[in-house]
Design an enzyme around this catalytic site. Structure first.
Site, PDB file in Angstrom:
ATOM      1  N   PRO A 127     -85.067 -43.128  11.981  1.00 49.95           N
ATOM      2  CA  PRO A 127     -83.467 -42.616  12.996  1.00 49.95           C
ATOM      3  C   PRO A 127     -83.228 -43.224  13.967  1.00 49.95           C
ATOM      4  O   PRO A 127     -81.929 -42.874  13.781  1.00 49.95           O
ATOM      5  CB  PRO A 127     -84.569 -41.318  13.595  1.00 49.95           C
ATOM      6  CG  PRO A 127     -86.068 -41.040  12.736  1.00 49.95           C
ATOM      7  CD  PRO A 127     -86.368 -42.423  12.378  1.00 49.95           C
ATOM      8  N   ILE A 156     -85.178 -44.692   3.056  1.00 47.65           N
ATOM      9  CA  ILE A 156     -86.292 -45.976   2.459  1.00 47.65           C
ATOM     10  C   ILE A 156     -86.316 -44.979   0.834  1.00 47.65           C
ATOM     11  O   ILE A 156     -86.490 -44.612   0.153  1.00 47.65           O
ATOM     12  CB  ILE A 156     -87.521 -45.636   3.037  1.00 47.65           C
ATOM     13  CG1 ILE A 156     -87.854 -45.455   4.336  1.00 47.65           C
ATOM     14  CG2 ILE A 156     -88.159 -46.264   2.662  1.00 47.65           C
ATOM     15  CD1 ILE A 156     -86.879 -46.506   5.302  1.00 47.65           C
ATOM     16  N   GLN A 275     -44.031 -55.284 -11.274  1.00 47.02           N
ATOM     17  CA  GLN A 275     -44.941 -56.431 -10.367  1.00 47.02           C
ATOM     18  C   GLN A 275     -45.224 -56.003  -9.044  1.00 47.02           C
ATOM     19  O   GLN A 275     -46.990 -56.830  -9.067  1.00 47.02           O
ATOM     20  CB  GLN A 275     -43.532 -57.456  -9.387  1.00 47.02           C
ATOM     21  CG  GLN A 275     -43.960 -58.924  -9.063  1.00 47.02           C
ATOM     22  CD  GLN A 275     -42.953 -59.348  -8.489  1.00 47.02           C
ATOM     23  OE1 GLN A 275     -42.129 -58.833  -7.314  1.00 47.02           O
ATOM     24  NE2 GLN A 275     -42.938 -60.704  -9.137  1.00 47.02           N
ATOM     25  N   HIS A 337     -54.598 -46.647 -10.297  1.00 49.68           N
ATOM     26  CA  HIS A 337     -54.639 -45.269 -11.165  1.00 49.68           C
ATOM     27  C   HIS A 337     -54.017 -44.189 -10.496  1.00 49.68           C
ATOM     28  O   HIS A 337     -54.167 -43.122 -11.288  1.00 49.68           O
ATOM     29  CB  HIS A 337     -56.107 -44.496 -11.416  1.00 49.68           C
ATOM     30  CG  HIS A 337     -56.803 -45.549 -11.983  1.00 49.68           C
ATOM     31  ND1 HIS A 337     -57.610 -46.917 -11.750  1.00 49.68           N
ATOM     32  CD2 HIS A 337     -57.697 -44.975 -13.125  1.00 49.68           C
ATOM     33  CE1 HIS A 337     -58.202 -47.069 -12.906  1.00 49.68           C
ATOM     34  NE2 HIS A 337     -58.338 -45.436 -14.132  1.00 49.68           N
ATOM     35  N   GLY A 338     -53.428 -44.161  -9.786  1.00 47.75           N
ATOM     36  CA  GLY A 338     -52.789 -43.244  -8.633  1.00 47.75           C
ATOM     37  C   GLY A 338     -53.843 -41.845  -9.070  1.00 47.75           C
ATOM     38  O   GLY A 338     -54.872 -42.394  -7.998  1.00 47.75           O
ATOM     39  N   GLU A 362     -78.818 -52.979   3.919  1.00 45.91           N
ATOM     40  CA  GLU A 362     -79.128 -54.602   4.377  1.00 45.91           C
ATOM     41  C   GLU A 362     -78.852 -54.949   5.511  1.00 45.91           C
ATOM     42  O   GLU A 362     -78.097 -56.305   5.574  1.00 45.91           O
ATOM     43  CB  GLU A 362     -79.496 -55.225   3.079  1.00 45.91           C
ATOM     44  CG  GLU A 362     -80.595 -55.806   2.595  1.00 45.91           C
ATOM     45  CD  GLU A 362     -81.284 -55.074   0.871  1.00 45.91           C
ATOM     46  OE1 GLU A 362     -81.855 -56.242  -0.015  1.00 45.91           O
ATOM     47  OE2 GLU A 362     -81.970 -54.124   1.404  1.00 45.91           O
TER      48      GLU A 362
HETATM   49  C1  LIG Z   1     -78.181 -46.385  -0.006  1.00 46.80           C
HETATM   50  C2  LIG Z   1     -79.284 -47.229   1.204  1.00 46.80           C
HETATM   51  C3  LIG Z   1     -79.986 -48.233   1.004  1.00 46.80           C
HETATM   52  C4  LIG Z   1     -81.215 -47.900   2.049  1.00 46.80           C
HETATM   53  N1  LIG Z   1     -82.072 -48.470   1.653  1.00 46.80           N
HETATM   54  C5  LIG Z   1     -83.156 -49.097   3.036  1.00 46.80           C
HETATM   55  C6  LIG Z   1     -84.499 -49.378   2.568  1.00 46.80           C
HETATM   56  O1  LIG Z   1     -84.971 -49.649   1.816  1.00 46.80           O
HETATM   57  N2  LIG Z   1     -85.540 -49.558   3.687  1.00 46.80           N
HETATM   58  C7  LIG Z   1     -85.389 -49.780   4.902  1.00 46.80           C
HETATM   59  O2  LIG Z   1     -85.449 -50.259   5.981  1.00 46.80           O
HETATM   60  N3  LIG Z   1     -83.525 -49.028   5.144  1.00 46.80           N
HETATM   61  C8  LIG Z   1     -82.602 -48.462   4.041  1.00 46.80           C
HETATM   62  N4  LIG Z   1     -81.630 -48.560   4.571  1.00 46.80           N
HETATM   63  C9  LIG Z   1     -81.022 -47.968   5.163  1.00 46.80           C
HETATM   64  C10 LIG Z   1     -80.147 -48.894   6.469  1.00 46.80           C
HETATM   65  O3  LIG Z   1     -80.524 -50.569   6.198  1.00 46.80           O
HETATM   66  C11 LIG Z   1     -79.930 -48.957   7.561  1.00 46.80           C
HETATM   67  O4  LIG Z   1     -78.963 -47.680   7.696  1.00 46.80           O
HETATM   68  C12 LIG Z   1     -78.598 -50.224   8.179  1.00 46.80           C
HETATM   69  O5  LIG Z   1     -79.683 -51.418   8.536  1.00 46.80           O
HETATM   70  C13 LIG Z   1     -77.893 -49.285   9.241  1.00 46.80           C
HETATM   71  O6  LIG Z   1     -78.429 -48.934  10.571  1.00 46.80           O
HETATM   72  P1  LIG Z   1     -78.433 -47.701  10.372  1.00 46.80           P
HETATM   73  O7  LIG Z   1     -77.588 -46.705   9.997  1.00 46.80           O
HETATM   74  O8  LIG Z   1     -78.894 -46.700  11.429  1.00 46.80           O
HETATM   75  O9  LIG Z   1     -77.296 -48.049  11.662  1.00 46.80           O
HETATM   76  P2  LIG Z   1     -77.399 -48.925  12.902  1.00 46.80           P
HETATM   77  O10 LIG Z   1     -78.113 -49.384  13.379  1.00 46.80           O
HETATM   78  O11 LIG Z   1     -77.374 -47.457  14.778  1.00 46.80           O
HETATM   79  O12 LIG Z   1     -75.962 -48.946  13.399  1.00 46.80           O
HETATM   80  C14 LIG Z   1     -75.216 -48.287  13.549  1.00 46.80           C
HETATM   81  C15 LIG Z   1     -73.317 -48.923  13.833  1.00 46.80           C
HETATM   82  O13 LIG Z   1     -74.087 -49.740  15.308  1.00 46.80           O
HETATM   83  C16 LIG Z   1     -73.281 -51.244  15.479  1.00 46.80           C
HETATM   84  N5  LIG Z   1     -74.605 -51.486  15.986  1.00 46.80           N
HETATM   85  C17 LIG Z   1     -76.221 -51.221  15.943  1.00 46.80           C
HETATM   86  N6  LIG Z   1     -76.477 -52.349  16.764  1.00 46.80           N
HETATM   87  C18 LIG Z   1     -75.491 -52.880  17.368  1.00 46.80           C
HETATM   88  C19 LIG Z   1     -75.326 -54.271  18.519  1.00 46.80           C
HETATM   89  N7  LIG Z   1     -76.296 -55.075  18.742  1.00 46.80           N
HETATM   90  N8  LIG Z   1     -73.996 -54.517  19.010  1.00 46.80           N
HETATM   91  C20 LIG Z   1     -73.282 -54.327  18.058  1.00 46.80           C
HETATM   92  N9  LIG Z   1     -73.535 -53.759  17.384  1.00 46.80           N
HETATM   93  C21 LIG Z   1     -73.912 -53.112  17.281  1.00 46.80           C
HETATM   94  C22 LIG Z   1     -74.094 -51.604  14.061  1.00 46.80           C
HETATM   95  O14 LIG Z   1     -72.878 -52.207  13.704  1.00 46.80           O
HETATM   96  C23 LIG Z   1     -73.402 -49.748  13.051  1.00 46.80           C
HETATM   97  O15 LIG Z   1     -71.549 -50.325  12.821  1.00 46.80           O
HETATM   98  C24 LIG Z   1     -80.485 -47.656   3.341  1.00 46.80           C
HETATM   99  C25 LIG Z   1     -79.843 -47.091   3.567  1.00 46.80           C
HETATM  100  C26 LIG Z   1     -78.970 -47.214   2.159  1.00 46.80           C
HETATM  101  C27 LIG Z   1     -77.334 -46.352   2.720  1.00 46.80           C
END
Ligand SMILES: Cc1cc2nc3c(=O)[nH]c(=O)nc-3n(C[C@H](O)[C@H](O)[C@H](O)COP(=O)(O)OP(=O)(O)OC[C@H]3O[C@@H](n4cnc5c(N)ncnc54)[C@H](O)[C@@H]3O)c2cc1C
Lengths: 379, 250
Positions: A127, A156, A275, A337-338, A362
């Site tokens: 979280p 996950i 175009q 597609h508009g 990822e």
């Molecule tokens: C379809 C889907 C499948 C997924 N599957 C998996 C899975 O199988 N396993 C798993 O573990 N996760 C999974 N996730 C989670 C996903 O990998 C994470 O949500 C993602 O890595 C980003 O983490 P966050 O949302 O907590 O963002 P945060 O880490 O909170 O980042 C939020 C923002 O802050 C920026 N930020 C964060 N840290 C820094 C820093 N040090 N410096 C500058 N900018 C920073 C980031 O670039 C981003 O813009 C999945 C997500 C989706 C949507």
């Protein structure tokens, strides 16, 4: 330099295309609406070895290389982002096991995974963070020949399916993140309802709750405190799947846009004679071609990783470019597609909901650029 | 029971572009013809039921060594290939000679399967010609094949109904596209295809006269003829004109 595909590569590509067009495409809309992949599709994927393309035969895989994997995933991603996401997250966990697992771990967890009887997960995000290993709060406490794991994992993929989960938790001995192999059927493991995400439907995304989950000490992956290398290399391999999925999505959007441009008439002539539409078609073609070869190249590089740091850079730059380009191409296809492109009756709107996810998973795009810049400056 | 399945290497029809009303064949990947895949699927199913081997037989240019992997991936056990540049696009009689001579070198084939027509030309001659040369019974337009002891029971689909034919083996059968749905080979099967036994002969080694009587059909359209035109302004005039020409009122 030779950009031709071998006969075997062409056949893997065609196999995946045939399966995708004949069996997945007719139910793609249903998968999107029900957020569920039909059983017979999962069975078909398993029969064609699509759950274990790049992994060695001795562990149940098909030995088809990451180059074969990329070609097949592109075709699957073209018709269903959700199925491709399922396969990609599963293969990411298998890649980590394949590199870091012991012989016993590989026999036990990779074989059913490659055969498709298990669908694996890779659980890092929590979280509080999806980007920063230092902030993870899931803990593993050594207790004799077991570890006791407590914590919550967020977003996950595949957490609902039976099989192994590569889980990251801070272990009390090293005080650093370590990787564990957790059986998703074990006591103390429970999951949330699936997240109602906007796209890639069929790919399941859940939160995982672990309450006093007892994991045998021999399920520690690669030793205490090895979480960071596993995460870095595992996710680099994961980016091969995510990039291929995005490539498939953009090629599908390109084809949809092109088709619409040829069919939609203004003053009795197709809009492709304008175009402004032609410029969009050219942009889509350029972007697809660039993304395709970058992705194929990453598959080729993944076959033989000598320097994980260098590979991390290649994977990060490919994933960033391809996933962002997929969004750009799909946007162009929607523009052609508009207003129709905004309607759920038109395929391109589902494609948009799928490809918009790529840049965030990822490793978000910004973090990828930090990896690329860091390693470029260090070189 | 050994089953021979003939395979023709053809350009991948989905990848052919038309320029100036002519197909552009340069750099088009070669592939196994679609109906040949049905013949192969039928052969593989019969082998699974009755045992034996499926031997895929093909004559073509050297690319056929690569193309045949499609058949080996989709269930054939072995390949028998005859290679020569002159066989690329050779006419049906030549190919039938080469295939018939090859069949004689294959161990006791009970069934020789063909697609009803090739995916590119669809002349539908090669199967019948091979049967004739080998003096074997032939059944065409097959929509199902069953083996009962030393006979094949074949359903033929004809314009005015189905016909069930019983024929002694060995026999030549050519199949329709709707006989089955060809399987999609798995990754493992694709990768193992190249390792299956392959007998490759040069045309010279086969001792057959390949001939050079290539026929090129430039157009199948009926020749244009100048027609007499009569313009009429009313039904009466029309009847008048037709009567004058002798079409009515004779
Ligand atoms: C379809 C889907 C499948 C997924 N599957 C998996 C899975 O199988 N396993 C798993 O573990 N996760 C999974 N996730 C989670 C996903 O990998 C994470 O949500 C993602 O890595 C980003 O983490 P966050 O949302 O907590 O963002 P945060 O880490 O909170 O980042 C939020 C923002 O802050 C920026 N930020 C964060 N840290 C820094 C820093 N040090 N410096 C500058 N900018 C920073 C980031 O670039 C981003 O813009 C999945 C997500 C989706 C949507």
């Amino acid at each position: 330099m030779d950009f031709n595909l071998s006969k075997e590569q062409l056949l893997i590509q065609r196999m995946a295309r045939d399966f995708a067009e004949k069996y997945i495409e007719p139910v793609a809309e249903q998968i999107d609406q029900e957020n569920k992949i039909p059983e017979d599709i999962l069975k078909g994927l398993a029969e064609l070895d699509l759950f274990g393309i790049p992994f060695p035969e001795e562990y149940g895989g098909a030995d088809g290389g990451y180059d074969g994997y990329v070609l097949a995933m592109e075709q699957i991603g073209k018709v269903s982002g959700g199925i491709a996401m399922t396969l990609s997250a599963h293969s990411l966990a298998l890649s980590a096991l394949s590199v870091f697992g012991t012989e016993e771990q590989k026999q036990k967890y990779m074989v059913p995974g490659c055969k498709g009887t298990d669908i694996l997960s890779f659980a890092f995000t929590e979280p509080a963070t999806g980007s920063d290993p230092k902030q993870i709060t899931t803990t593993a406490v050594k207790d004799g020949d077991h570890y006791i794991i407590n914590g919550t994992k967020r977003f996950i993929s595949n957490a609902n399916w039976p099989g192994a989960m590569i889980l990251f938790a801070t272990d009390d001995e090293s005080g650093r993140p370590s990787g564990f192999i957790v059986d998703k059927n074990c006591e103390g493991y429970s999951i949330s309802e699936p997240w109602d995400k906007m796209g890639m439907h069929g790919g399941m995304l859940l939160d995982v709750y672990m309450k006093d989950v007892k994991v045998p000490a021999k399920n520690l992956l690669a030793g205490p405190g090895m979480g960071y290398p596993i995460l870095q290399l595992g996710i680099s391999y994961g980016k091969v799947g995510v990039s291929s999925t995005a490539l498939g999505g953009m090629v599908a959007a390109f084809e949809e846009g092109l088709k619409y441009a040829k069919e939609k008439m203004h003053r009795d002539k197709p809009i492709s004679r304008f175009q402004s539409i032609q410029l969009k078609i050219a942009d889509m073609a350029i972007k697809c071609e660039a993304a395709r070869w970058l992705t194929y190249r990453l598959g080729y590089l993944a076959n033989d990783v000598k320097d994980p740091r260098q590979f991390a850079k290649e994977a990060a730059l490919t994933k960033t470019f391809v996933c962002e380009t997929a969004v750009e191409v799909t946007r162009l296809a929607m523009d052609i597609h508009g207003s129709y492109g905004l309607m759920n009756d038109y395929k391109v709107s589902r494609m948009w909901r799928d490809v918009i996810i790529g840049p965030q998973i990822e490793g978000v795009a910004d973090m990828q650029k930090m990896i690329v810049a860091g390693l470029t400056l260090a070189d | 029971m050994n089953i021979v399945v003939a395979m023709k290497q053809i350009p991948d029809l989905q990848q052919i572009r038309i320029r100036n009303r002519q197909p552009v064949l340069d750099n088009v990947p070669l592939t196994m013809g679609d109906i040949d895949k049905n013949a192969l699927e039928a052969g593989v199913n019969l082998r699974d039921e009755h045992g034996g081997k499926v031997i895929v037989l093909s004559a073509g240019n050297e690319d056929v060594e690569d193309t045949v992997k499609e058949a080996l991936a989709a269930g054939a056990d072995e390949a028998f290939l005859v290679i020569d540049d002159s066989l690329d696009g050779a006419e049906s009689g030549t190919i039938a000679n080469v295939l018939a001579t090859s069949v004689k070198q294959i161990e006791e084939p009970s069934l020789i399967l063909f697609g009803e027509g090739s995916g590119d030309n669809y002349s539908g001659q090669v199967g019948s010609r091979v049967a004739e040369i080998l003096n074997l019974p032939q059944v065409s337009f097959a929509s199902s094949i069953e083996i009962k002891e030393n006979q094949a029971v074949v359903t033929r689909v004809l314009e005015d109904g189905d016909e069930i034919v019983q024929v002694d083996l060995p026999a030549v059968v050519s199949v329709l596209a709707n006989i089955n749905e060809p399987r999609i080979p798995s990754v493992t099967q694709i990768l193992k295809a190249g390792r299956k036994p392959m007998e490759v002969l040069e045309l010279g080694e086969l001792k057959v006269d390949a001939g050079k009587d290539l026929v090129i059909t430039e157009s199948n359209l009926a020749p244009e003829t100048e027609r007499k035109k009569v313009v009429v302004k009313s039904v009466d005039e029309l009847i008048q004109a037709l009567t004058t020409e002798g079409y009515v009122g004779r």
